[in-house]
Scaffold this active site. Structure first.
Site, PDB file in Angstrom:
ATOM      1  N   ASP A  67      -4.658  -1.689  -7.868  1.00  0.00           N
ATOM      2  CA  ASP A  67      -3.849  -0.846  -8.753  1.00  0.00           C
ATOM      3  C   ASP A  67      -2.734  -0.157  -7.948  1.00  0.00           C
ATOM      4  OD1 ASP A  67      -3.200   0.551 -11.110  1.00  0.00           O
ATOM      5  OD2 ASP A  67      -4.661   2.143 -10.716  1.00  0.00           O
TER       6      ASP A  67
ATOM      7  N   GLY B  97      -4.486   6.887 -19.149  1.00  0.00           N
ATOM      8  CA  GLY B  97      -5.306   6.791 -20.359  1.00  0.00           C
ATOM      9  C   GLY B  97      -6.279   7.937 -20.559  1.00  0.00           C
TER      10      GLY B  97
ATOM     11  N   ASP C 218       3.770  -2.036  -7.884  1.00  0.00           N
ATOM     12  CA  ASP C 218       4.439  -0.889  -8.495  1.00  0.00           C
ATOM     13  C   ASP C 218       5.776  -0.623  -7.820  1.00  0.00           C
ATOM     14  OD1 ASP C 218       5.342   1.457  -9.525  1.00  0.00           O
ATOM     15  OD2 ASP C 218       3.576   2.644  -9.015  1.00  0.00           O
TER      16      ASP C 218
END
Ligand SMILES: [Zn+2]
Length: 285
Positions: free
Chosen positions: A82, A211, A104
Site C-alpha cells: 500500500d 475508509g 503512489d
C-alpha cells in the site's frame, strides 16, 4: 481458494456491485483478525502492508507469514503493498510474492506520476502482479492522529483519470473524492457526481482510501458508483485501542497472550462490520 491477484478480486467486485476491504496488517493481531473475519463471513480479503508501516515490521520476516496465511485461507486473498513510493520496496514486494502493489505518485505532477506508474505496471505485469495507482490526492496519513479535511482542489479530474488509465494500463485507480486518511474533522462529504463521472470515463475498478469514519450511506453510494476496494485502518486501530484500555485495573497475573486473543476478537468484529457494509460477505468464490 488461496492467494490471488488484486485484479481478480476487484474486477468481480466492480462488476457485481460490492467492494473488497483492504486492511492494513501492521501486526499479527490484525492479520489474525482479518483472516478469521474473512473465513467466517466467506468474504474475499486484501491484506495490505503500507510502506509507511515498514518501520513496525520487517518485511523479509513478515511476508512469508502473510503469503502462507493467504495460501492456506479458505477464501481468496490478495497480498498488497500500500502507498509504495520507494523503488526498492516494489522489488522487495515482487520478490516476496505479493500479488499486488500500489504506486503512489499522487503528489507528483501528472506527467511524472503517469511515467512512473507506467514503469511499475510494466515491471509488475511482467510477473502477473496487479497495480493500483492514485490520481488526485487523498490527504492525511494512515492512522493520522490529527483530524483532517479533504481538499477539493486535489480531487481527481475525470477526464485526466481516463487519460491516466489508458496511458498507464493500471488495474485499479485510487481516487480523491472527499475522503481523508486517518480521522475526519467534521462530517465528510463525498463528491458522488464526480465519482460517477470518473467511473464512466476511467472504466476500471476504483479505490477509496480513508475508509474509516464514513457513514454506511457514504459507502453504499460510493460502491454504487464504482468503488470496488476500500482501505481501512484507523477504525481497526481505534477498536483495538479501546479494548486495550480496558486492561487497566486487570489482575497483575493477567496473561498477555490470552488478553491479546481478546483484542483479536475485537478487531475481528470491526472487520466483520466493514465486510457487511461493503457487501463482500458470501462473495468468496
Ligand atoms: Zn491510503
Amino acid at each position: 481458494m488461496a492467494l490471488v491477484s488484486l485484479k481478480q478480486l476487484v474486477d468481480d467486485a466492480f462488476q457485481n456491485g460490492y467492494a473488497v476491504g483492504a486492511f492494513n496488517v501492521v501486526n499479527m493481531e490484525i492479520l489474525q483478525a482479518a483472516l478469521k473475519a474473512a473465513e467466517e463471513n466467506k468474504s474475499p480479503l486484501i491484506l495490505a502492508v503500507a510502506e509507511s508501516h515498514l518501520g513496525l515490521l520487517d518485511l523479509d520476516q513478515y511476508a512469508p507469514i502473510l503469503l502462507r496465511a493467504a495460501q492456506q485461507a479458505s477464501v481468496p486473498v490478495a497480498v498488497h503493498l500500500d502507498h509504495g513510493q520507494v523503488f526498492s520496496n516494489f522489488i522487495k514486494a515482487l520478490r516476496c510474492g505479493f500479488t499486488s502493489v500500489m504506486f503512489d505518485g499522487s503528489t507528483l505532477p501528472y506527467e511524472e506520476n503517469a511515467a512512473k506508474t507506467k514503469e511499475i505496471v510494466r515491471m509488475a505485469h511482467a510477473v502477473g502482479v496487479s497495480v493500483e495507482a492514485e490520481l488526485g490526492h487523498v490527504t492525511g496519513g494512515e492512522g493520522d492522529a490529527s483530524p483532517g479535511v479533504a481538499d477539493p482542489t486535489l480531487f481527481t479530474d475525470p477526464e485526466e483519470a481516463q487519460q491516466f488509465v489508458q496511458e498507464t494500463g493500471i488495474d485499479a485507480l485510487a481516487v480523491a473524492v472527499g475522503s481523508v486518511h486517518g480521522i475526519y474533522k467534521g462530517t465528510p462529504e463525498l463528491d458522488i457526481p464526480r465519482l460517477a463521472r470518473i467511473r464512466e470515463l476511467a472504466g476500471v475498478p476504483l479505490v477509496l482510501h480513508g475508509g474509516s469514519g464514513l457513514s454506511d450511506d457514504d459507502f453504499r453510494q460510493a460502491i454504487a458508483n464504482g468503488i470496488a476496494k476500500i482501505n481501512v485502518y484507523t477504525d481497526l486501530s481505534q477498536a483495538a485501542m479501546a479494548k486495550i484500555r480496558t486492561a487497566q485495573g486487570m489482575p497483575q497475573n493477567t496473561d498477555f497472550g490470552q488478553f491479546m486473543a481478546q483484542v483479536v476478537d475485537t478487531i475481528k468484529e470491526a472487520v466483520t462490520e466493514k465486510m457487511r457494509i461493503f457487501g463482500s460477505v458470501g462473495k468468496a468464490k
